[in-house]
Write a protein that holds these residues in place. Structure first.
Motif, mmCIF file in Angstrom:
data_model
loop_
_atom_site.group_PDB
_atom_site.id
_atom_site.type_symbol
_atom_site.label_atom_id
_atom_site.label_comp_id
_atom_site.label_asym_id
_atom_site.label_seq_id
_atom_site.Cartn_x
_atom_site.Cartn_y
_atom_site.Cartn_z
ATOM 1 N N VAL A 714 0.840 -1.206 -0.058
ATOM 2 C CA VAL A 714 -0.230 0.029 0.059
ATOM 3 C C VAL A 714 0.800 1.301 0.094
ATOM 4 C CG1 VAL A 714 -1.709 1.214 1.312
ATOM 5 C CG2 VAL A 714 -1.981 -1.207 1.018
ATOM 6 N N LYS A 715 0.440 2.351 -0.797
ATOM 7 C CA LYS A 715 1.087 3.659 -0.802
ATOM 8 C C LYS A 715 1.063 4.247 0.506
ATOM 9 C CE LYS A 715 0.683 4.363 -5.716
ATOM 10 N NZ LYS A 715 0.136 5.477 -6.839
ATOM 11 N N GLN A 716 2.182 5.015 0.843
ATOM 12 C CA GLN A 716 2.194 5.694 2.226
ATOM 13 C C GLN A 716 0.770 6.664 2.171
ATOM 14 O OE1 GLN A 716 5.788 7.767 2.735
ATOM 15 N NE2 GLN A 716 6.784 5.856 3.766
ATOM 16 N N GLU A 717 0.499 7.286 1.235
ATOM 17 C CA GLU A 717 -0.776 8.274 1.454
ATOM 18 C C GLU A 717 -2.133 7.743 1.594
ATOM 19 O OE1 GLU A 717 1.494 8.666 -0.941
ATOM 20 O OE2 GLU A 717 2.375 10.538 -0.741
ATOM 21 N N VAL A 718 -2.274 6.335 1.026
ATOM 22 C CA VAL A 718 -3.409 5.700 1.217
ATOM 23 C C VAL A 718 -3.513 5.224 2.571
ATOM 24 C CG1 VAL A 718 -4.500 3.413 0.370
ATOM 25 C CG2 VAL A 718 -3.642 4.985 -1.361
ATOM 26 N N LYS A 745 -14.521 13.952 1.270
ATOM 27 C CA LYS A 745 -13.509 14.162 0.518
ATOM 28 C C LYS A 745 -12.024 13.222 0.190
ATOM 29 C CE LYS A 745 -11.091 18.182 0.820
ATOM 30 N NZ LYS A 745 -10.648 19.607 0.561
ATOM 31 N N ALA A 746 -11.507 12.844 1.477
ATOM 32 C CA ALA A 746 -10.868 11.806 1.763
ATOM 33 C C ALA A 746 -11.322 10.300 0.892
ATOM 34 C CB ALA A 746 -10.595 11.364 3.181
ATOM 35 N N VAL A 747 -12.500 9.894 1.090
ATOM 36 C CA VAL A 747 -13.110 8.809 0.551
ATOM 37 C C VAL A 747 -13.156 8.969 -1.062
ATOM 38 C CG1 VAL A 747 -15.060 7.391 0.363
ATOM 39 C CG2 VAL A 747 -14.349 8.181 2.658
ATOM 40 N N SER A 748 -13.434 9.939 -1.454
ATOM 41 C CA SER A 748 -13.369 10.366 -2.720
ATOM 42 C C SER A 748 -12.110 10.076 -3.480
ATOM 43 C CB SER A 748 -13.851 11.739 -3.325
ATOM 44 O OG SER A 748 -15.192 11.679 -2.862
ATOM 45 N N TRP A 749 -10.841 10.728 -2.658
ATOM 46 C CA TRP A 749 -9.759 10.525 -3.032
ATOM 47 C C TRP A 749 -9.126 9.175 -3.065
ATOM 48 C CZ3 TRP A 749 -5.296 8.640 -0.918
ATOM 49 C CH2 TRP A 749 -4.103 8.830 -1.529
ATOM 50 N N LEU A 750 -9.650 8.297 -2.242
ATOM 51 C CA LEU A 750 -9.242 6.732 -2.025
ATOM 52 C C LEU A 750 -9.684 6.262 -3.006
ATOM 53 C CD1 LEU A 750 -9.586 6.170 1.908
ATOM 54 C CD2 LEU A 750 -7.340 6.023 0.611
ATOM 55 N N PRO A 756 -5.361 -1.125 -4.081
ATOM 56 C CA PRO A 756 -5.583 -2.563 -3.585
ATOM 57 C C PRO A 756 -5.480 -2.553 -1.999
ATOM 58 C CG PRO A 756 -3.409 -2.440 -4.355
ATOM 59 C CD PRO A 756 -3.928 -1.285 -4.391
ATOM 60 N N CYS A 757 -6.000 -3.639 -1.496
ATOM 61 C CA CYS A 757 -5.612 -4.230 -0.007
ATOM 62 C C CYS A 757 -6.405 -2.951 0.869
ATOM 63 C CB CYS A 757 -4.295 -4.231 0.288
ATOM 64 S SG CYS A 757 -3.368 -5.188 -0.928
ATOM 65 N N VAL A 758 -7.467 -2.479 0.475
ATOM 66 C CA VAL A 758 -8.155 -1.512 1.386
ATOM 67 C C VAL A 758 -8.367 -2.017 2.517
ATOM 68 C CG1 VAL A 758 -10.056 0.095 1.648
ATOM 69 C CG2 VAL A 758 -8.886 0.298 -0.402
ATOM 70 N N LEU A 778 -16.989 3.461 6.753
ATOM 71 C CA LEU A 778 -16.131 4.630 6.042
ATOM 72 C C LEU A 778 -16.608 5.066 4.585
ATOM 73 C CD1 LEU A 778 -12.698 2.945 6.610
ATOM 74 C CD2 LEU A 778 -13.746 4.744 8.070
ATOM 75 N N GLY A 779 -17.469 4.222 4.022
ATOM 76 C CA GLY A 779 -18.071 4.795 2.644
ATOM 77 C C GLY A 779 -17.221 3.840 1.448
ATOM 78 N N LEU A 780 -16.185 2.944 1.925
ATOM 79 C CA LEU A 780 -15.244 2.337 0.980
ATOM 80 C C LEU A 780 -15.913 0.904 0.685
ATOM 81 C CD1 LEU A 780 -12.159 3.457 2.757
ATOM 82 C CD2 LEU A 780 -12.744 4.252 0.801
#
Length: 780
Positions: A714-718, A745-750, A756-758, A778-780
């Protein structure tokens, strides 16, 4: 100290001894009866003058005086005529009483009690009715203004001055008692207040009637604010009130009047898609009075500090793709960008850097010029303009400011925020009403952030367009609207309509009103069927409110014409005010006691009744106006609503007081940063968080702990963004209204990252932080 509370600074007795207020709330309408008790303990006849605040939208409809066994009921007359009658009465030795509304601001009244003989007492009774505003949590807000702060008038502006004598709130020389009776078709669930109340008492088993009282010893350090909650609150209702039997049929007071309370419900499918565009212009008051403490206590932050945090939260919550700019004002005004700029990480960082350095250091409260500058800027195509105004509302030229907003109402929506005790309700409510937006008041221990975020959600709702109202009534009945056209509708907010019903109908007949509008391109409508049978026991409350609504609407139009047009509007207002017995800016209540046989002898001594203000009570703890050495007599300050008072807001800054910056820099007094605001401050404009030591500290972990538990793919920002979302949902659900938009806004960015691997990240973040937040929440 034996004379404290009895004498003014000139060692003159204060003739006002006590104020008794009785509030009756029926559903969402309040009737307020105030009795002011005077006693002249001097050896000369007195004229007592009291300048005090009332709610800006109140309909003052009764004024009378009781002297011994004699009651004198005042009548409404044209203001100049009323003044002449008052002066004539005093000069001929008669007793007279005058009540008038300020021409500059409808929330300020002057009460003159003339020729009160030595040793005599008098009780003055005034009554007003008003509607209660709906809050975000469905509470109904009533505010009894107890604080009148000095109002700033720009140099060179017109208007007659009003002399006001004020004292620190703790030294007010008269007492206040306040009792409340609440009744509703639905049970009363609770009553809350920023002041101390005695326990709520239910009058009946259904709990549809209740009483409550203000605890003894009110210190006048705050307005008395009540929040009333009903079970199953806020259903659409209609109240038809019969006309006055003695009034002429066909007149406003002779015909029935209907009050419609509408609560439009928008389809969930439309409400779930908030706008991702708009031009957001934020206008912040930086006058000296913004250095005062939010609630007058020792441990709370200053108004300007709270406003800075709120602007940060608001900026972080703006959608990508919008435009924004920030103005601040005092005696002059500033803007961060020459014109509104596109929202990006660069523009956000630049704005936040300037916002965090803002102090309450710009002098007076001249809001008119920055508003003119904002309105002179061309609108951006396809970016609806949304104006957010943050002020403690201490301005003199209220009507002039509101008129400017009204003239530009076709090009923007205005959301207003009254900060602190004594904020002008006429200004704050007027800005929102004429600007098609929403008004909020932040007092006592209220947090500013949730109220501002509610208004931001309103501004992101699709604008309601093409609003029309259709009436379906029996054939012999016609309708005349008393309310101005509805210009704004928000989900969960009440829209009120007053109308005069002329003609004949049976009590068994029914009427129907249909409100049609377009919402996000979808035609919608709401219908309300109602009986035409008049309600019982309402007196003439609905008529008074309808008259007040029409009077205010006409007064707002008075500046739009030239010469004769203005005179024509004034004549209409005076006629309507006299007919209905409701005050206006062009009329006054006058009562003359013609029954006292012996003229009152001797020169008349004027006594100005001191009004509580927070000028000396809400400054930061290190400011120089300490009351520790208060004299035994009342240390009255005299100030005017006029240009003679150049910088009311500067009074404490100009005397070598420590500035807010000094206070913030003092290590022992600097409060710890709110953990929620600390985390929010780290979010990027796009909605993501960056994995660094600041984020680790914000979620209460070390850098090693957050880095070592990150799933490898996973990327650091994710990972950082999911950590922040889990912390918000697990630790700050009680403040969800504050962070909900930036979380979306954070969920839209994600989602855009298609990472992967959320699910694995959510499990790891829950394990690290000790929560069990589910992915779907979380809305994911």
């Amino acid at each position: 100290m034996e004379c404290c509370g009895l004498l003014t600074a000139e060692k003159e007795p204060v003739p006002l001894k006590s104020i008794e207020v009785e509030l009756e709330v029926r559903d969402h309408v309040a009737t307020v009866v105030s009795t002011l008790n005077y006693e002249n303990k001097e050896d000369k006849p007195l004229e007592a003058v009291f300048v005090f605040p009332l709610p800006g939208d109140a309909a003052v409809c009764h004024f009378s005086a009781q002297i011994g066994q004699t009651q004198i009921i005042a009548v409404v007359k044209e203001k100049q005529q009323a003044h002449e009658e008052y002066d004539d009465a005093l000069s001929s030795g008669q007793q007279a009483f005058l009540l008038e509304e300020s021409e500059q601001s409808p929330d300020i009244f002057t009460l003159s009690v003339g020729s009160l003989p030595p040793g005599e007492s008098a009780s003055v009774r005034l009554e007003y009715v008003t509607e209660l505003a709906v809050q975000a949590d469905d509470g109904l807000r009533f505010c009894l203004p107890a604080v009148l702060n000095p109002r700033y008038q720009p140099q060179g502006s017109g208007g007659a001055s009003v002399q006001v004598t004020s004292v620190p709130a703790s030294l007010v020389p008269y007492s206040l008692s306040f009792s409340v009776r609440v009744s509703s078709p639905r049970p009363v669930s609770k009553v809350e207040s920023s002041s101390s109340l005695e326990p709520l008492q239910y009058v009946n088993t259904e709990q549809t009637q209740a009483t409550v009282k203000l605890a003894a010893g009110h210190k006048f350090d705050r307005d008395v604010e009540l929040l009333i909650y009903y079970k199953d609150a806020h259903q659409p209702t209609a109240v038809v009130e019969a006309g006055q039997a003695s009034a002429e049929p066909g007149s406003l007071m002779g015909d029935p009047v209907v009050m419609l309370s509408l609560y439009p419900e928008f389809p969930q499918s439309v409400m779930s898609s908030l706008a991702s565009c708009g031009e957001f212009v934020l206008l912040l008051d930086r006058s000296g009075s913004m250095s005062f403490l939010m609630s007058g206590g020792k441990q709370t932050e200053t108004r300007i500090a709270s406003a800075r945090d709120t602007l940060m939260l608001l900026l972080k919550s703006l959608p990508m793709g919008c435009y924004f700019n920030i103005y601040s004002f005092g005696s002059s005004f500033q803007h961060i960008f020459p014109k509104s700029v596109e929202y990006s990480e660069k523009s956000l960082e630049e704005a936040l850097k300037i916002v965090q350095a803002m102090q309450a250091d710009l002098g007076g409260t001249e809001i008119l010029e920055p508003l003119k500058h904002i309105y002179s800027q061309p609108c951006i195509p396809n970016q609806p303009r949304q104006l957010f105004v943050f002020t403690d509302g201490e301005v003199f030229n209220t009507n002039e400011v509101i008129n400017l907003v009204k003239k530009n109402s076709d090009f923007h929506r205005c959301f207003s925020f009254g900060i602190g005790e004594g904020a002008s309700s006429a200004l704050i409510n007027g800005l929102a009403k004429e600007g098609g937006g929403h008004a909020q008041f932040i007092t006592g221990s209220d947090r500013m952030q949730p109220k501002v975020m509610q208004s931001l959600k309103f501004s992101l709702q699709p604008a309601v367009k093409d609003i029309s109202v259709k009436w379906d009534l029996p054939k012999k009945l016609s309708v005349t609207l008393l309310s101005p056209p509805i210009t704004a509708i928000f989900q969960g907010q009440r829209s009120l309509i007053y109308a005069q019903l002329s003609g004949q109908s049976s009590n068994a007949a029914e009427g129907c009103v249909t409100v049609k509008y377009s919402l996000a391109g979808h035609p919608s409508e709401n219908k309300l069927h109602f009986t035409l049978k008049p309600a019982e026991d309402t007196g003439l409350t609905v008529h008074k409110l309808g008259a007040r609504t029409l009077i205010r609407s006409l007064e707002m139009d008075k500046g739009d014409g030239e010469g004769q047009c203005d005179e024509g509007v004034k004549e209409k207002v005076v006629e309507l005010s006299v007919q209905s017995g409701v005050s206006s800016s062009f009329t006054a209540f006058i009562a003359v006691n013609k029954g006292n046989n012996e003229p009152i002898q001797g020169p008349l001594m004027r006594r100005n009744i001191p009004t509580p203000n927070l000028l000396c009570m809400s400054v930061p703890p290190m400011a120089c106006y300490s009351m520790a050495s208060a004299p035994a007599v009342l240390d009255c300050q005299s100030w005017q609503f006029s240009s003679k008072l150049e910088r009311v807001d500067d009074m404490f800054l100009d005397e070598g007081c420590s500035s807010e910056e000094d206070e913030v820099n003092a290590p022992k007094q600097q409060p710890p940063r709110d953990p929620l605001l600390q985390l929010i401050s780290l979010q990027k404009a796009s909605g993501c968080w960056v994995l660094d030591t600041a984020l680790a500290a914000a979620v209460g972990k070390t850098s090693e702990e957050v880095e070592n538990t990150k799933p490898s793919a996973v990327k650091q920002e994710v990972w950082a963004t999911i950590l922040a979302l889990i912390w918000l949902h697990g630790f700050k659900m009680d403040a969800k209204e504050e962070w909900e938009l930036l979380a979306m806004k954070a969920v839209s960015w994600l989602r855009a990252q298609k990472a992967p691997c959320v699910a694995e990240c959510v499990v790891a973040a829950n394990t690290l932080l000790g929560f069990s937040v589910k992915t779907d929440i979380l809305g994911l």
